[in-house]
Design an enzyme around this catalytic site. Sequence first.
Site, PDB file in Angstrom:
ATOM      1  N   GLY A  23       0.778  -1.252   0.000  1.00 17.81           N
ATOM      2  CA  GLY A  23       0.000   0.000   0.000  1.00 17.81           C
ATOM      3  C   GLY A  23       0.798   1.284   0.000  1.00 17.81           C
TER       4      GLY A  23
ATOM      5  N   ASP B  52       1.053   3.029   4.750  1.00 16.81           N
ATOM      6  CA  ASP B  52      -0.087   3.612   4.050  1.00 16.81           C
ATOM      7  C   ASP B  52      -1.175   4.014   5.047  1.00 16.81           C
ATOM      8  OD1 ASP B  52      -0.699   0.952   4.688  1.00 16.81           O
ATOM      9  OD2 ASP B  52      -1.567   0.467   2.751  1.00 16.81           O
TER      10      ASP B  52
ATOM     11  N   THR C   7      -5.336  -1.062  13.421  1.00 18.96           N
ATOM     12  CA  THR C   7      -5.194  -1.566  14.793  1.00 18.96           C
ATOM     13  C   THR C   7      -3.817  -1.213  15.356  1.00 18.96           C
ATOM     14  OG1 THR C   7      -4.288  -3.702  14.123  1.00 18.96           O
ATOM     15  CG2 THR C   7      -6.692  -3.537  14.280  1.00 18.96           C
ATOM     16  N   GLY C   8      -2.858  -1.017  14.470  1.00 16.29           N
ATOM     17  CA  GLY C   8      -1.506  -0.709  14.912  1.00 16.29           C
ATOM     18  C   GLY C   8      -0.634  -1.954  15.092  1.00 16.29           C
TER      19      GLY C   8
ATOM     20  N   THR D 123       0.501  -4.211  12.878  1.00 17.64           N
ATOM     21  CA  THR D 123       1.580  -4.342  11.899  1.00 17.64           C
ATOM     22  C   THR D 123       2.749  -3.433  12.271  1.00 17.64           C
ATOM     23  OG1 THR D 123      -0.141  -4.677  10.245  1.00 17.64           O
ATOM     24  CG2 THR D 123       2.092  -4.336   9.423  1.00 17.64           C
ATOM     25  N   LEU D 124       2.424  -2.178  12.504  1.00 15.60           N
ATOM     26  CA  LEU D 124       3.465  -1.196  12.781  1.00 15.60           C
ATOM     27  C   LEU D 124       4.162  -1.483  14.104  1.00 15.60           C
ATOM     28  CD1 LEU D 124       4.583   1.073  11.227  1.00 15.60           C
ATOM     29  CD2 LEU D 124       3.024   2.625  12.379  1.00 15.60           C
TER      30      LEU D 124
ATOM     31  N   LYS E 103      -6.123   5.731  11.305  1.00 22.04           N
ATOM     32  CA  LYS E 103      -7.509   5.400  11.676  1.00 22.04           C
ATOM     33  C   LYS E 103      -7.503   5.106  13.188  1.00 22.04           C
ATOM     34  CE  LYS E 103      -9.654   2.584   8.522  1.00 22.04           C
ATOM     35  NZ  LYS E 103     -10.106   1.274   8.007  1.00 22.04           N
TER      36      LYS E 103
ATOM     37  N   ASP F 271      -5.713  -0.634  -1.682  1.00 17.10           N
ATOM     38  CA  ASP F 271      -6.562  -1.458  -2.536  1.00 17.10           C
ATOM     39  C   ASP F 271      -7.757  -2.026  -1.778  1.00 17.10           C
ATOM     40  OD1 ASP F 271      -5.221  -3.435  -0.909  1.00 17.10           O
ATOM     41  OD2 ASP F 271      -5.801  -4.919  -2.405  1.00 17.10           O
TER      42      ASP F 271
ATOM     43  N   ARG G 209      -5.761   0.842  -6.589  1.00 15.43           N
ATOM     44  CA  ARG G 209      -4.482   1.404  -6.142  1.00 15.43           C
ATOM     45  C   ARG G 209      -4.051   2.591  -6.997  1.00 15.43           C
ATOM     46  NH1 ARG G 209      -2.219  -2.107  -2.311  1.00 15.43           N
ATOM     47  NH2 ARG G 209      -2.428  -4.334  -2.714  1.00 15.43           N
TER      48      ARG G 209
HETATM   49  P1  5GP Z   1      -3.087  -2.764  11.202  1.00 14.38           P
HETATM   50  O1  5GP Z   1      -2.031  -3.778  11.493  1.00 14.38           O
HETATM   51  O2  5GP Z   1      -2.730  -1.365  11.650  1.00 14.38           O
HETATM   52  O3  5GP Z   1      -4.436  -3.177  11.728  1.00 14.38           O
HETATM   53  O4  5GP Z   1      -3.312  -2.804   9.644  1.00 14.38           O
HETATM   54  C1  5GP Z   1      -2.682  -1.982   8.761  1.00 14.38           C
HETATM   55  C2  5GP Z   1      -2.885  -2.532   7.362  1.00 14.38           C
HETATM   56  O5  5GP Z   1      -4.255  -2.927   7.152  1.00 14.38           O
HETATM   57  C3  5GP Z   1      -2.611  -1.455   6.331  1.00 14.38           C
HETATM   58  O6  5GP Z   1      -1.244  -1.433   5.967  1.00 14.38           O
HETATM   59  C4  5GP Z   1      -3.537  -1.867   5.208  1.00 14.38           C
HETATM   60  O7  5GP Z   1      -2.910  -2.819   4.390  1.00 14.38           O
HETATM   61  C5  5GP Z   1      -4.712  -2.518   5.897  1.00 14.38           C
HETATM   62  N1  5GP Z   1      -5.836  -1.561   6.073  1.00 14.38           N
HETATM   63  C6  5GP Z   1      -6.328  -1.106   7.233  1.00 14.38           C
HETATM   64  N2  5GP Z   1      -7.348  -0.245   7.024  1.00 14.38           N
HETATM   65  C7  5GP Z   1      -7.494  -0.151   5.672  1.00 14.38           C
HETATM   66  C8  5GP Z   1      -8.373   0.598   4.812  1.00 14.38           C
HETATM   67  O8  5GP Z   1      -9.258   1.370   5.225  1.00 14.38           O
HETATM   68  N3  5GP Z   1      -8.205   0.423   3.478  1.00 14.38           N
HETATM   69  C9  5GP Z   1      -7.262  -0.401   2.952  1.00 14.38           C
HETATM   70  N4  5GP Z   1      -7.188  -0.482   1.613  1.00 14.38           N
HETATM   71  N5  5GP Z   1      -6.418  -1.120   3.728  1.00 14.38           N
HETATM   72  C10 5GP Z   1      -6.519  -0.990   5.075  1.00 14.38           C
END
Ligand code: 5GP
Length: 209
Positions: A59, A115, A119-120, A122-123, A146, A174, A180
């Site tokens: 992303g 991108d 939830t945070g 991944t980061l 978010k 995406d 994208r």
């Molecule tokens: P986290 O680990 O913070 O929950 O997830 C982050 C990843 O989830 C982002 O890098 C992305 O790939 C995906 N993601 C989370 N929210 C969205 C969204 O609203 N749209 C899209 N396209 N991907 C999202």
Amino acid sequence: PTLSLILWSAPYRRRRLLAGERPAIVAPLVAMLGRVLALAFAALSIETRGAVALPLMTGAFVFVADLIRAFDRPLTVDFVAASSYGAGTTSSGTVRWTKAPSVPVRGRHVLLVEDIVDTGRTLDFVRQRIEADAPARVRIVTLLDKPSRRERPVHLDHVGFTVADQFVVGYGLDAAGQFRHLRHIAVLPEGEAAQLNRGGVAAETERHR
Ligand code: 5GP
């Protein structure tokens, strides 16, 4: 005239966009963010190998492309990827590298480029793993935040836009592999994402003035 792309899909209703009535063309704002970051990095005494930008696949590819063109100093770009695994459709929260950094980060200034932070998880994983390799400093920039769905506290140094609890697409992001290429960010209504996953909707893009 402002040229913008509007996301349409069956039943051909115009989508509400991130910034309200008007489509938000993201690139100029990202260029500004890039200049802010470039200044922040210019103030550091970075030795010859330069800073390392680690964008998260897939992303962040459009975002990082616009972002790094504001830099005028040595900068390495190395894509990384992480995914969470779990049974069924809900993630277990266990994250692992699917592509770890291929350059050394020890002693270097690292810029993690995301991108969207949801939830945070991944980061949180990526930051911990990078910090374990003793970089000089880790900074985090995300195009979108978010915060309403956060499960892990992650400190974000730079944020492009804050979004509500909605699924957004475009500018690298995406839904089932589509959208994208859009140069703005659009909200994908609930239900349509599910339909897309089933391959039921042929979404289209149109150009408007
Ligand atoms: P986290 O680990 O913070 O929950 O997830 C982050 C990843 O989830 C982002 O890098 C992305 O790939 C995906 N993601 C989370 N929210 C969205 C969204 O609203 N749209 C899209 N396209 N991907 C999202």
